[in-house]
Scaffold this motif. Sequence first.
Motif, PDB file in Angstrom:
ATOM      1  N   ARG A 176       0.846  -1.208   0.000  1.00 36.83           N
ATOM      2  CA  ARG A 176       0.000   0.000   0.000  1.00 36.83           C
ATOM      3  C   ARG A 176       0.876   1.251   0.000  1.00 36.83           C
ATOM      4  N   LYS A 218       4.261  10.125  -9.487  1.00 38.37           N
ATOM      5  CA  LYS A 218       3.644  10.459 -10.770  1.00 38.37           C
ATOM      6  C   LYS A 218       3.115  11.890 -10.743  1.00 38.37           C
ATOM      7  N   ALA A 219       2.469  12.269  -9.641  1.00 36.56           N
ATOM      8  CA  ALA A 219       1.941  13.631  -9.529  1.00 36.56           C
ATOM      9  C   ALA A 219       3.079  14.652  -9.597  1.00 36.56           C
ATOM     10  N   GLU A 230       2.369   1.818  -3.433  1.00 42.31           N
ATOM     11  CA  GLU A 230       1.372   2.356  -4.357  1.00 42.31           C
ATOM     12  C   GLU A 230       1.125   3.844  -4.095  1.00 42.31           C
ATOM     13  N   GLN A 231       1.076   4.239  -2.819  1.00 45.90           N
ATOM     14  CA  GLN A 231       0.899   5.660  -2.492  1.00 45.90           C
ATOM     15  C   GLN A 231       2.092   6.480  -2.980  1.00 45.90           C
ATOM     16  N   ASP A 276       4.279  14.859 -13.154  1.00 39.71           N
ATOM     17  CA  ASP A 276       3.339  15.640 -13.955  1.00 39.71           C
ATOM     18  C   ASP A 276       3.532  17.133 -13.707  1.00 39.71           C
ATOM     19  N   GLU A 305       4.136   5.719  -5.415  1.00 41.06           N
ATOM     20  CA  GLU A 305       4.109   5.771  -6.877  1.00 41.06           C
ATOM     21  C   GLU A 305       3.145   6.850  -7.364  1.00 41.06           C
ATOM     22  N   GLN A 306       1.987   6.971  -6.717  1.00 42.04           N
ATOM     23  CA  GLN A 306       1.025   8.006  -7.090  1.00 42.04           C
ATOM     24  C   GLN A 306       1.606   9.393  -6.856  1.00 42.04           C
ATOM     25  N   ARG A 307       2.269   9.574  -5.720  1.00 41.84           N
ATOM     26  CA  ARG A 307       2.865  10.879  -5.421  1.00 41.84           C
ATOM     27  C   ARG A 307       3.984  11.203  -6.405  1.00 41.84           C
TER      28      ARG A 307
END
Length: 71
Positions: free
Chosen positions: A35, A45-46, A38-39, A49, A41-43
């Motif tokens: 978990r 990616k953000a 995954e968190q 971006d 990885e999201q951060r």
Amino acid sequence: MSRSADDRLIELETRMTWQEDALNVLGAEIQRQQRLIEQLEQRLKALGDRLTAADEPVFRGTARDEIPPHW
């Protein structure tokens, strides 16, 4: 002196219980770490971006508009 079959069986059952507990603890830790990965990885990616958006040129004119005024 040899141990009885009952003693050996009790020892094996005890070991198995400890191993099952250890597997449950390790499984829960793996889930927690997944978990977290995954968190992260999201951060990431953000942030990527945001960096991509920040790298876009602010000036949106033509090449002719970029000629310095003294030319």
